[in-house]
Design an enzyme around this catalytic site. Structure first.
Site, short mmCIF file in Angstrom:
data_model
loop_
_atom_site.label_atom_id
_atom_site.label_comp_id
_atom_site.label_asym_id
_atom_site.label_seq_id
_atom_site.Cartn_x
_atom_site.Cartn_y
_atom_site.Cartn_z
N GLU A 181 -2.51 -12.20 -11.74
CA GLU A 181 -2.18 -11.29 -10.63
C GLU A 181 -3.48 -10.92 -9.93
OE1 GLU A 181 0.93 -8.65 -11.39
OE2 GLU A 181 0.39 -7.22 -9.82
N ARG A 182 -3.49 -11.16 -8.64
CA ARG A 182 -4.66 -10.89 -7.80
C ARG A 182 -5.89 -11.69 -8.26
NH1 ARG A 182 -1.04 -9.34 -4.34
NH2 ARG A 182 0.11 -7.51 -5.02
N ASN A 224 0.83 -5.04 -15.59
CA ASN A 224 2.28 -5.24 -15.46
C ASN A 224 2.64 -6.11 -16.66
OD1 ASN A 224 2.47 -3.82 -12.98
ND2 ASN A 224 1.60 -5.60 -11.96
N GLU A 305 4.99 1.63 -9.91
CA GLU A 305 5.43 0.36 -9.31
C GLU A 305 6.48 -0.35 -10.18
OE1 GLU A 305 1.65 -1.65 -8.56
OE2 GLU A 305 1.52 -0.63 -6.62
N ARG A 350 1.04 9.93 -0.57
CA ARG A 350 0.70 9.13 -1.75
C ARG A 350 -0.69 9.49 -2.29
NH1 ARG A 350 0.21 2.49 -2.06
NH2 ARG A 350 -1.14 2.44 -3.88
N ASP A 379 -5.74 2.76 -3.42
CA ASP A 379 -5.60 1.52 -4.18
C ASP A 379 -6.68 0.50 -3.87
OD1 ASP A 379 -4.68 -0.53 -5.69
OD2 ASP A 379 -2.75 -0.76 -4.68
N GLU A 401 -11.85 2.95 -13.15
CA GLU A 401 -11.33 1.59 -12.97
C GLU A 401 -11.79 1.06 -11.62
OE1 GLU A 401 -7.13 0.86 -13.87
OE2 GLU A 401 -7.03 -0.66 -12.30
N GLU A 407 -9.13 -8.34 -4.23
CA GLU A 407 -7.79 -8.31 -3.65
C GLU A 407 -7.79 -7.84 -2.19
OE1 GLU A 407 -5.07 -5.80 -5.81
OE2 GLU A 407 -3.43 -6.19 -4.42
N TRP A 557 4.41 1.51 1.11
CA TRP A 557 3.81 0.17 1.06
C TRP A 557 3.46 -0.33 2.46
CZ3 TRP A 557 7.46 -2.54 -3.08
CH2 TRP A 557 7.07 -2.13 -4.35
C1 BDP Z 1 -2.30 -3.09 -6.74
C2 BDP Z 1 -2.03 -4.55 -6.90
C3 BDP Z 1 -0.97 -4.82 -7.94
C4 BDP Z 1 -1.34 -4.11 -9.23
C5 BDP Z 1 -1.56 -2.64 -8.96
C6 BDP Z 1 -2.06 -1.90 -10.19
O1 BDP Z 1 -1.62 -5.07 -5.66
O2 BDP Z 1 -0.88 -6.21 -8.11
O3 BDP Z 1 -0.36 -4.28 -10.19
O4 BDP Z 1 -2.56 -2.49 -7.98
O5 BDP Z 1 -3.25 -1.63 -10.23
O6 BDP Z 1 -3.46 -2.93 -5.97
O7 BDP Z 1 -1.29 -1.60 -11.07
#
Ligand code: BDP
Length: 714
Positions: A181-182, A224, A305, A350, A379, A401, A407, A557
């Site tokens: 992912e990413r 995830n 999410e 948010r 984010d 973090e 990304e 989003w």
């Molecule tokens: C977002 C990403 C997603 C991640 C999420 C996260 O697009 O893929 O799952 O952060 O950090 O920026 O949980």
């Protein structure tokens, strides 16, 4: 006649063998090019003496031998006797080390720190690399080799280096099917299918690279999460990786899917207050520790999410975290509980939601829980103000973090050195305990007196030959590790080291490259999201600009939620007339940011809805300034392109041309961002792009029509 031919052949063969494919990262150990320095080292380093029988000690010894042989072009042999020029690397079990009376300093070095000192022992000039543990010696060895690789003087070394943060961790967002992912550097380096029996050399090289910059933990799986990684079949595989990493001082962690008791445990609930559920996690944890006795603990994304969490059962994040914390506590494990939560159902901004959710829980977490907070409130956007939770939860250890994978920062194609962005956040003053209460001091635990501390970086590593795809993305892995060890390091120092080790010590190359690396983050911000714009990228894959997006299933989003452009102006009002998110910061911070005239330009649209004709500090109107920044961004990256072209003669063909091609893509993407965003915002501002600039050559409709169904990392 024959000799030159043989020489030429040897050279050609060596040349091919030594193809610079980037695999060696910053640990290349090629023969030093500066003859004066080389001669000094050759006379100053004559033998090595090492200590210890552990696997870690053996690795340190081998690293030292290989490093010296490569850099000095001569074999430096282990000796039994100390002579002039001996490198002594070891713990006090070695008589030389114990008799150097380093006691006081060694006490400060702790479990992972080290001392490097040029000194005299029995009348002989030596260099000692001393530590209390074998891993400390390994870290010191890498540090010493770095000094040589960057051609530093070694006759008067006197270094004590101790990590400021205990747990320095990479977060891999790697799935069990090997997609990342990413991820923009290929597939996951974890070959789950062939594990546990097949140990890819990459695992060892990965551990070594991490150890060289002090990273001591790795979360193998995506936040995830998939519960399967907690089953026996996978735990055997995880154990094989843990065994491989252990001698390099690296602990393994896993992401825990909150609903695992249901999915793989056959329970009806995952309610953290249910005793059966608690027992299930205890048993599961005991099982994990049987496979991996030094297992680090869990990382959890819950109620975020779509991920399951304690709130599914009406429980709090503290209830969820504490249940897992109790399960790992007796084994010395930790729980890293993410604060990245926001809900579409909550009508509030948010920006404010993580703070609203977590601040009331301050002090309610077990001692072995850290709350993992992203650097900014939304984010990982190209630039964010520091997250308001930093400074708001003094009774809870907060860990940082960062996202090392790019990304939102140009993904696999843009050259962006992230150290300056990391530092901007670490150095930010929260004023939580008066002036000088920096984010870094909160994260390292010193401000609030916490005994555990951690930092996480979302990894940019994949199975691309050079690990990170873009050759310059290696610098972000490197910088993350170096800053996790010592957040006081300057970005320029880190860039300097990285360039010298990765490419060459040639001054012109180092100077020019360092200059554009240090500028690169601001350049990207200028052509993507200047003046505090954020979250205006493409849907889903997050590739390219899409400020017009308004029809994603969740309001929060959609880019339009974030920029709020209308005929009056642009930006998100987070003052008292708007969402008042600024109230989440200390007064000293809020006071500065709440006033449109004192708010720094780079955060302006984060906190204010500003009229198109508002006069900026520069004297330009907001609209003109926006245009100016977008154009400046494109012009600057074009300038970098020109500078890179001049550096061809200093480095290898492979990496030179990779970067050249990527810079050409970056310039095109920068133009795309600029044109698409300005054409779109112009529909509100209703003013032309100021005359002297090259005008967009495509229409807004064209940019809106672009689709990237298979963009990577999604
Ligand atoms: C977002 C990403 C997603 C991640 C999420 C996260 O697009 O893929 O799952 O952060 O950090 O920026 O949980």
């Amino acid at each position: 006649m024959k000799k030159p031919l043989i020489l030429l052949l040897t050279f050609l063969i060596a040349g091919t063998l030594l193809a610079e494919d980037g695999y060696r990262l910053w640990l290349r150990y090629d023969l030093l090019s500066d003859k004066t320095v080389l001669n000094k080292y050759r006379t100053g380093i004559t033998a090595i003496v090492t200590s210890g029988n552990s696997a870690t000690a053996a690795i340190a010894k081998e690293e030292l031998q290989n490093g010296l042989q490569g850099l000095l072009g001569k074999k430096i042999l282990p000796a039994n006797k100390i002579t002039d020029g001996t490198i002594v690397a070891g713990t006090p079990t070695l008589k030389v080390i114990s008799s150097l009376s380093l006691g006081n300093h060694l006490a400060k070095a702790g479990k992972e720190g080290f001392i490097i000192i040029s000194t005299v022992f029995n009348g002989k000039k030596i260099i000692a690399i001393a530590a209390n543990t074998d891993i400390g010696v390994l870290y010191g060895t890498f540090y010493f080799l770095r000094l040589l690789q960057t051609q530093q003087a070694i006759d008067k070394i006197n270094i004590l280096s101790v990590p400021k943060i205990q747990n320095r961790i990479l977060n891999h967002w790697d799935n069990l099917n090997r997609t990342v992912e990413r991820g923009y550097a290929g597939f996951s380096i974890w070959d789950w299918h062939k594990l546990p029996d097949y140990i890819d050399q990459r695992y060892i090289d990965y551990a070594r690279a991490n150890a060289s910059i002090g990273i001591n933990g790795t979360v193998l799986t995506n936040v995830n999460a998939n519960a399967l990684v907690l089953t026996k079949t996978y735990l055997e595989k995880v154990a094989a990786l843990a065994n491989t990493f252990r001698p390099y001082g690296i602990k393994v962690y896993l992401t825990a899917r909150f609903s695992a008791p249901i999915e793989i445990g056959g329970l009806k609930t995952a309610d953290p207050l249910n005793t059966e559920v608690q027992q299930w996690w205890k048993n599961k944890t005991n099982e994990i520790y049987q496979y991996i006795p030094d297992f680090g603990g869990f990382l959890v994304k819950a109620n975020s999410e779509g991920q399951p969490g304690p709130q599914n059962y009406g429980r709090s994040h503290a209830d969820g975290a504490n249940m897992l914390a109790d399960a790992v506590a007796s084994h010395g494990g930790i729980v890293m509980w993410r604060a990245f939560v926001y809900s579409n159902e909550t009508p509030d901004d948010r920006f404010k939601q993580a703070y609203n959710e977590f601040k009331p829980l301050d002090g309610q977490f077990r001692k072995n829980v850290l709350v993992q907070v992203k650097n900014g409130p939304i984010d990982f956007q190209p630039r964010e103000p520091f997250h308001p939770l930093f400074g708001a939860m003094p009774n809870t250890p907060l860990m940082m973090e960062f996202q090392v994978t790019q990304e939102y920062l140009g993904q696999g194609t843009n050259l962006v050195y992230l150290s300056t962005m990391f530092k901007e956040v670490l150095d930010a003053d929260t004023y939580s305990k008066g002036k000088g209460s920096t984010v870094a001091q909160i994260v390292d635990g010193s401000l609030d007196g916490h005994t555990i501390s951690a930092m996480a970086g979302v990894a940019n590593i994949g199975n691309d030959r050079n690990w990170t795809g873009h050759p310059f993305a290696q610098a972000n892995w490197y910088a993350y590790g170096r800053l996790a060890w010592d957040h006081d390091l300057a970005s320029s120092q880190i860039a300097d080291e990285w360039i010298r080790q990765t490419f060459t010590n040639e001054k012109i190359f180092v100077d020019i490259t360092k200059r554009f690396m240090l500028a690169s983050h601001q350049i990207l911000v200028n052509y993507m999201t200047p003046l505090g714009l954020n979250h205006i990228m493409g849907n889903g894959h997050h590739y390219g600009p899409s400020p017009w997006s308004a029809n994603l299933p969740r309001a929060d989003w959609n880019p339009v939620y974030y920029h709020r452009a209308d005929s009056a102006g642009i930006g998100f009002d987070r003052t008292t007339t708007g969402s008042n998110a600024l109230a989440q910061y200390a007064n000293e911070v809020a006071d500065r940011w709440k006033n449109v005239n004192t708010c720094p330009d780079e955060y302006l649209l984060w906190f204010h809805h500003v009229g198109w004709n508002h006069k900026m500090r520069s004297g330009r109107t907001l609209w003109e300034e926006l245009c100016y920044k977008y154009y400046e961004g494109v012009d600057s990256i074009k300038a970098v392109q020109g500078q890179w072209d001049k550096l061809e003669k200093f480095i290898d063909k492979e990496r030179f041309s990779q970067v050249k091609m990527l810079l050409a893509i970056q310039v095109n993407e920068a133009i795309w961002w600029r044109n698409a965003c300005l054409l779109y915002f112009q529909t509100f501002a209703k003013m032309p792009v100021p005359g002297k600039h090259e005008q967009p050559d495509k229409t807004l409709e064209y940019y809106k029509s672009l689709r990237f169904p298979f963009a990577p990392g999604n």
